[in-house]
Design a protein around this motif. Structure first.
Motif, mmCIF file in Angstrom:
data_model
loop_
_atom_site.group_PDB
_atom_site.id
_atom_site.type_symbol
_atom_site.label_atom_id
_atom_site.label_comp_id
_atom_site.label_asym_id
_atom_site.label_seq_id
_atom_site.Cartn_x
_atom_site.Cartn_y
_atom_site.Cartn_z
ATOM 1 N N HIS A 53 7.381 2.424 -4.487
ATOM 2 C CA HIS A 53 6.966 1.110 -3.978
ATOM 3 C C HIS A 53 8.158 0.160 -3.907
ATOM 4 O O HIS A 53 8.310 -0.584 -2.936
ATOM 5 C CB HIS A 53 5.847 0.518 -4.837
ATOM 6 N N ARG A 54 8.991 0.196 -4.927
ATOM 7 C CA ARG A 54 10.171 -0.673 -4.950
ATOM 8 C C ARG A 54 11.110 -0.306 -3.798
ATOM 9 O O ARG A 54 11.641 -1.182 -3.111
ATOM 10 C CB ARG A 54 10.901 -0.535 -6.300
ATOM 11 N N ALA A 55 11.306 0.980 -3.550
ATOM 12 C CA ALA A 55 12.171 1.427 -2.451
ATOM 13 C C ALA A 55 11.610 0.988 -1.104
ATOM 14 O O ALA A 55 12.372 0.592 -0.207
ATOM 15 C CB ALA A 55 12.336 2.941 -2.497
ATOM 16 N N MET A 56 10.292 1.035 -0.955
ATOM 17 C CA MET A 56 9.673 0.623 0.305
ATOM 18 C C MET A 56 9.856 -0.868 0.533
ATOM 19 O O MET A 56 10.153 -1.304 1.649
ATOM 20 C CB MET A 56 8.194 1.008 0.324
ATOM 21 N N ILE A 57 9.699 -1.654 -0.526
ATOM 22 C CA ILE A 57 9.882 -3.106 -0.414
ATOM 23 C C ILE A 57 11.337 -3.414 -0.099
ATOM 24 O O ILE A 57 11.642 -4.180 0.821
ATOM 25 C CB ILE A 57 9.439 -3.816 -1.712
ATOM 26 N N GLN A 64 1.424 -3.014 5.275
ATOM 27 C CA GLN A 64 0.400 -2.076 5.746
ATOM 28 C C GLN A 64 0.870 -0.627 5.550
ATOM 29 O O GLN A 64 0.102 0.225 5.126
ATOM 30 C CB GLN A 64 0.092 -2.338 7.215
ATOM 31 N N ASP A 65 2.133 -0.346 5.827
ATOM 32 C CA ASP A 65 2.676 1.004 5.653
ATOM 33 C C ASP A 65 2.857 1.351 4.184
ATOM 34 O O ASP A 65 2.718 2.513 3.793
ATOM 35 C CB ASP A 65 4.008 1.144 6.394
ATOM 36 N N ARG A 66 3.186 0.359 3.355
ATOM 37 C CA ARG A 66 3.358 0.599 1.916
ATOM 38 C C ARG A 66 2.053 0.970 1.246
ATOM 39 O O ARG A 66 2.049 1.594 0.195
ATOM 40 C CB ARG A 66 3.941 -0.640 1.237
ATOM 41 N N GLN A 67 0.929 0.587 1.838
ATOM 42 C CA GLN A 67 -0.375 0.865 1.247
ATOM 43 C C GLN A 67 -0.881 2.269 1.567
ATOM 44 O O GLN A 67 -1.868 2.713 1.002
ATOM 45 C CB GLN A 67 -1.385 -0.180 1.703
ATOM 46 N N LYS A 68 -0.195 2.988 2.424
ATOM 47 C CA LYS A 68 -0.595 4.349 2.775
ATOM 48 C C LYS A 68 -0.126 5.315 1.688
ATOM 49 O O LYS A 68 1.054 5.371 1.366
ATOM 50 C CB LYS A 68 0.001 4.758 4.121
ATOM 51 N N LYS A 69 -1.072 6.062 1.148
ATOM 52 C CA LYS A 69 -0.751 6.999 0.075
ATOM 53 C C LYS A 69 0.302 8.012 0.497
ATOM 54 O O LYS A 69 1.186 8.360 -0.284
ATOM 55 C CB LYS A 69 -2.015 7.713 -0.402
ATOM 56 N N GLU A 70 0.225 8.472 1.747
ATOM 57 C CA GLU A 70 1.194 9.482 2.183
ATOM 58 C C GLU A 70 2.622 8.939 2.197
ATOM 59 O O GLU A 70 3.574 9.682 1.939
ATOM 60 C CB GLU A 70 0.827 10.087 3.539
ATOM 61 N N SER A 71 2.776 7.644 2.434
ATOM 62 C CA SER A 71 4.113 7.038 2.384
ATOM 63 C C SER A 71 4.650 7.066 0.961
ATOM 64 O O SER A 71 5.802 7.435 0.724
ATOM 65 C CB SER A 71 4.081 5.596 2.892
#
Length: 88
Positions: A53-57, A64-71
């Motif tokens: 999650h930190r890397a995505m932020i 919206q993309d961060r909330q996808k489990k597959e991401s």
């Protein structure tokens, strides 16, 4: 050629397998049955979701993309593999 499998293994803070480990154990049994000649390395996966999650932020990924489990799963898998490689 595949030399080994690196599998994330869910652990509790007391270094004991978490409740989710039972599902990974089933997967590991099947993996070893289907590929008995390929070694399996277990890698502690504690905090990988938090790190993902930190890397995505930090990477500017949309909420919206961060909330996808597959991401989260894809990035967590990369973190688990990198953790293994860093120890080598």
């Amino acid at each position: 050629d595949v030399e080994m499998f690196v599998v994330g293994y869910p652990m509790n803070m007391d270094n004991r397998p978490s409740e989710a480990a039972q599902y990974v154990d089933v997967f590991l049994k099947q993996l070893k049955k289907n590929f008995p000649q390929i070694p399996v390395v277990l890698e502690d996966e504690r905090f990988t979701s938090v790190l993902a999650h930190r890397a995505m932020i930090d990477g500017g990924m949309k909420k919206q993309d961060r909330q996808k489990k597959e991401s989260v799963d894809k990035i967590s898998a990369a973190i688990i593999l990198q953790s293994y490689l860093d120890r080598k």
